[in-house]
Design a protein around this motif. Structure first.
Motif, short mmCIF file in Angstrom:
data_model
loop_
_atom_site.label_atom_id
_atom_site.label_comp_id
_atom_site.label_asym_id
_atom_site.label_seq_id
_atom_site.Cartn_x
_atom_site.Cartn_y
_atom_site.Cartn_z
N GLU A 5 6.45 -13.66 6.99
CA GLU A 5 5.26 -12.86 7.31
C GLU A 5 4.40 -12.64 6.07
N PHE A 6 5.06 -12.43 4.92
CA PHE A 6 4.30 -12.27 3.67
C PHE A 6 3.51 -13.54 3.35
N GLU A 7 4.18 -14.69 3.45
CA GLU A 7 3.51 -15.95 3.13
C GLU A 7 2.43 -16.28 4.15
N HIS A 8 2.61 -15.83 5.40
CA HIS A 8 1.60 -16.07 6.43
C HIS A 8 0.32 -15.28 6.11
N LYS A 9 0.49 -14.07 5.57
CA LYS A 9 -0.67 -13.23 5.27
C LYS A 9 -1.32 -13.60 3.94
N ARG A 10 -0.59 -14.25 3.08
CA ARG A 10 -1.12 -14.61 1.76
C ARG A 10 -2.17 -15.70 1.91
N PRO A 11 -3.37 -15.52 1.37
CA PRO A 11 -4.42 -16.55 1.52
C PRO A 11 -4.01 -17.88 0.89
N ARG A 12 -4.27 -18.95 1.60
CA ARG A 12 -3.93 -20.27 1.08
C ARG A 12 -4.69 -20.58 -0.20
N ILE A 13 -5.98 -20.17 -0.24
CA ILE A 13 -6.79 -20.48 -1.41
C ILE A 13 -6.23 -19.77 -2.64
N LEU A 14 -5.59 -18.61 -2.46
CA LEU A 14 -4.98 -17.91 -3.58
C LEU A 14 -3.84 -18.73 -4.16
N ARG A 15 -3.00 -19.29 -3.30
CA ARG A 15 -1.90 -20.14 -3.75
C ARG A 15 -2.43 -21.33 -4.54
N GLU A 16 -3.46 -21.96 -4.01
CA GLU A 16 -4.00 -23.16 -4.65
C GLU A 16 -4.64 -22.83 -5.99
N CYS A 17 -5.38 -21.72 -6.06
CA CYS A 17 -6.02 -21.34 -7.32
C CYS A 17 -4.98 -20.98 -8.37
N MET A 18 -3.94 -20.26 -7.97
CA MET A 18 -2.90 -19.91 -8.93
C MET A 18 -2.15 -21.16 -9.40
N ALA A 19 -1.96 -22.13 -8.50
CA ALA A 19 -1.31 -23.38 -8.90
C ALA A 19 -2.18 -24.15 -9.89
N GLU A 20 -3.49 -24.17 -9.67
CA GLU A 20 -4.39 -24.86 -10.62
C GLU A 20 -4.37 -24.16 -11.98
N ALA A 21 -4.44 -22.83 -11.97
CA ALA A 21 -4.43 -22.09 -13.23
C ALA A 21 -3.10 -22.29 -13.96
N THR A 22 -2.00 -22.24 -13.23
CA THR A 22 -0.69 -22.42 -13.84
C THR A 22 -0.52 -23.83 -14.38
N GLY A 23 -1.00 -24.82 -13.62
CA GLY A 23 -0.90 -26.20 -14.08
C GLY A 23 -1.67 -26.44 -15.36
#
Length: 364
Positions: free
Chosen positions: A43-61
């Protein structure tokens, strides 16, 4: 798990355009038996915006790519100024490997989520040539710059006593720490005092970035038989390292995000001269990467790419489907020699109708 047996991302049915090909099969392998996924986590991952995951992955990379690279530069610069045995501690060979392995680890770690662009020029090229959503481009670029900015801050925190001492020595001797070999050059590039012609600096940056862009685009070509998904991160990393070994002593940047993020940190700690030094050289370091990479990817798309081979291997289909491909083969007189292609496509038609490709384009 869909009926066709392919692993799908929750709610999207596909992985983002980028360096994600390997995951379609690799993600089903279990190194350690996983524990059951709780409903609360779903449920947490369902509510988490996908674009947030992608932006954090780009910043971390970008952080993973920049942090080890500038750390190697810091070791090289600090030890050189301290008159220590530089070859033992660091040299340009080690700097090149630090960036190369940093890029490889960034792709391996973060590309499964965002596609692994880690470079605004690659993001723009994917939007131009591969259909990456334009609405995501600003988010990706800002995230990439942010990742580089954080890498610069963390590096200064780790090396601050040594960098502060170097800065003070630079100011005492030269009146500034902003020059190639000075404390500020740990974070971003500056030309040598003898490099007074910005035309040469532009040309050098343009062709270095074009070289890297062509290598990246060839790695992303699913019809390229010499590159596997496993080798792509290291191949792209070595392309960067090759240019560092050849041109780092002559000033290169290679990535808008890598340069701008750390240059902002340099401006905070060493003054605005980080942007104005040497007739505002910074515009070359920051901006040239974009037209150079677009030129490189366009060169590959128009002069090297073989789309028919890409279709025949099941990595794409004609915009009008199998009928459109047959009409093309008939019109160009290649129908007889391409019977194997059309037969293979008929066998794969079911998977096409389900919207599942065997392999997608990849990027870093």
């Amino acid at each position: 798990m869909p009926e066709n047996g392919h692993l799908s991302r929750l709610e999207t049915g596909e992985l983002e355009l980028g360096v994600t090909d390997a995951l379609q099969k690799h993600a089903t392998r279990h190194v350690v038996p996983p524990k059951p996924v709780s409903q609360r986590k779903l449920e947490f991952e369902h509510k988490r915006p996908r674009i947030l995951r992608e932006c954090m992955a780009e910043a971390t990379g970008v952080f993973f790519y920049v942090f080890p690279g500038i750390a190697a530069i810091a070791q090289f610069t600090v030890n050189a100024e301290a008159a220590l045995p530089v070859p033992f501690y660091s040299n340009l060979l080690q700097v090149g490997f630090a960036f190369a392995l940093g890029i490889a680890l960034a792709i391996i770690t973060c590309a499964p989520v965002s596609g692994g662009h880690f470079n605004p020029a690659i993001t723009l090229s994917l939007a131009i040539w591969q259909g990456f959503p334009w609405k995501k481009v600003p988010h990706y670029i800002l995230s990439q710059i942010f990742g580089s900015f954080i890498a610069g801050l963390v590096l200064l925190g780790c090396y601050w006593p040594e960098i502060r001492a170097l800065r003070d020595a630079n100011i005492a001797m030269h009146g500034t720490a902003v020059f190639n070999g000075g404390a500020a050059s740990i974070l971003c590039s500056f030309p040598n005092p003898t490099q007074t012609n910005q035309g040469y600096l532009f040309m050098q940056e343009f062709f270095v970035d074009s070289f890297i862009g062509i290598v990246i685009w060839s790695c992303l070509d699913p019809a390229n038989p010499f590159v596997t998904p496993v080798s792509v991160p290291f191949t792209i990393g070595l392309a960067y390292a090759t240019m560092i070994w050849g041109f780092a002593a002559n000033t290169i940047s290679t990535n808008l995000a890598r340069d701008l993020g750390t240059r902002i940190v340099a401006a905070i700690f060493f003054g605005r001269e980080a942007f104005t030094y040497h007739n505002s050289y910074s515009w070359i370091a920051i901006l040239v990467n974009i037209p150079a990479t677009i030129f490189a990817t366009g060169y590959y798309e128009f002069l090297i790419r073989d789309s028919l081979q890409k279709i025949s291997q099941g990595h794409a289909q004609h915009e009008d489907g199998e009928d459109g491909l047959v009409r093309h083969l008939t019109r160009t007189g290649t129908m007889d020699m391409e019977q194997g292609y059309t037969s293979a496509l008929r066998g794969n038609q079911g998977s096409y109708e389900n919207g599942v490709e065997k392999k997608r384009s990849v990027a870093t």
